[in-house]
Design an enzyme around this catalytic site. Sequence first.
Site, PDB file in Angstrom:
ATOM      1  CE  LYS A  33     -14.485   3.885  -2.871  1.00  0.00           C
ATOM      2  NZ  LYS A  33     -15.809   3.880  -1.906  1.00  0.00           N
ATOM      3  NE  ARG A 117     -22.594   3.879   1.550  1.00  0.00           N
ATOM      4  CZ  ARG A 117     -21.361   3.364   0.934  1.00  0.00           C
ATOM      5  NH1 ARG A 117     -20.275   3.157   1.745  1.00  0.00           N
ATOM      6  NH2 ARG A 117     -21.268   2.860  -0.251  1.00  0.00           N
ATOM      7  CE1 TYR A 248       7.436  12.988  21.674  1.00  0.00           C
ATOM      8  CE2 TYR A 248       6.875  11.737  19.698  1.00  0.00           C
ATOM      9  CZ  TYR A 248       7.368  13.032  20.308  1.00  0.00           C
ATOM     10  OH  TYR A 248       7.690  14.055  19.523  1.00  0.00           O
ATOM     11  CG  MET A 294       3.732  13.703  12.412  1.00  0.00           C
ATOM     12  SD  MET A 294       3.819  15.518  12.473  1.00  0.00           S
ATOM     13  CE  MET A 294       2.696  15.518  14.126  1.00  0.00           C
TER      14      MET A 294
END
Length: 339
Positions: A33, A117, A248, A294
């Site tokens: 997964k 859960r 930054y 980013m």
Amino acid sequence: MAYIILNKNNFFSNLDIIANRTKSVDKIALVLKDNAYGHGLLEMASMASEYGVKRAVVQTSKEADAIESFFDYILVLADIPQKANSKTRYTINDLTSIDKFPSGTKVELKVDTGMHRNGIDMSELEEAFLQIKRAGLVLEAVFTHHRSADELTSEWFWQKENFKKVKERAKVLANEFDFGKLRFHSCNSASLFREGDFDEDMARVGIAAYGCLELPKSFDMQSFKPVLSLFAKKISQRELKNGARVGYGGEGEILKDCVVSNYDFGYGDGFLRVYAQGGYKTPQGIELVGRISMDNSSFLSEDDEILVFDDARVAAKYAKTISYEVLTSLKSEIKREIV
């Protein structure tokens, strides 16, 4: 572009350890997964198939469809199919979902033995069997999930005892409702290595196969080898003087004259911003400087490319998180190569 190397020898070595524990390769169900924990769904599926693994566990039908050709058995943990499929089994997580499955669907019933859960309550077992029969579903297995298998507490034993009760009752109900012999499974990676004598029908193994399982030293286990290494390539470099500030907010202060290079890997690719607050260094000791952007990050290096990390367990400590988050944060667009 940044890229990922997947080490087949390490992966196969990890599977050797797991197969020794399960006593059979056929009892390994590889958890694929979330893009195979960030390693690459198709890449890991193909290597697992080459090794001889015949079972896989995924989250969605889309993932199951993508890897169908590699495995004989696929368990979907959290999705409802449009139609029945001979290879794919779907998880029943709640009584209210049973009537949503198409007639003839192969299903496995998840029981909540203490994690609270997903899964039906233990007291709902008979009602679940009744509804599954009425819906025309094919019940093949009953399973559960441990909440504290990787922690040195007694909760694992408590849940194991609860599941023992579930198995005993489920066998009786399977006979009453004419479902035939059921399979049972409860072990994830950590639980498998707490078992003194594994005797279930399969183990759902994820993080151990990827080489990043961490357990208290007192647990009985062998050394796993990380499969994934992450590399970034240089975009640019510059010579900076003492006192210059990088990135930054100017948070990366240079303390002596040096060369700073910018590399093509940032938080948009899965490089967590919190690393910049933890004094991150690569396996070669190369320091991260300034905020992570980013699409790029700056390091005190002149190298054309750098190894960002080759063990997610180590990288996770800088971010005060777990290897799972580090790995699953890696974007699927990053090129992955098997060596």
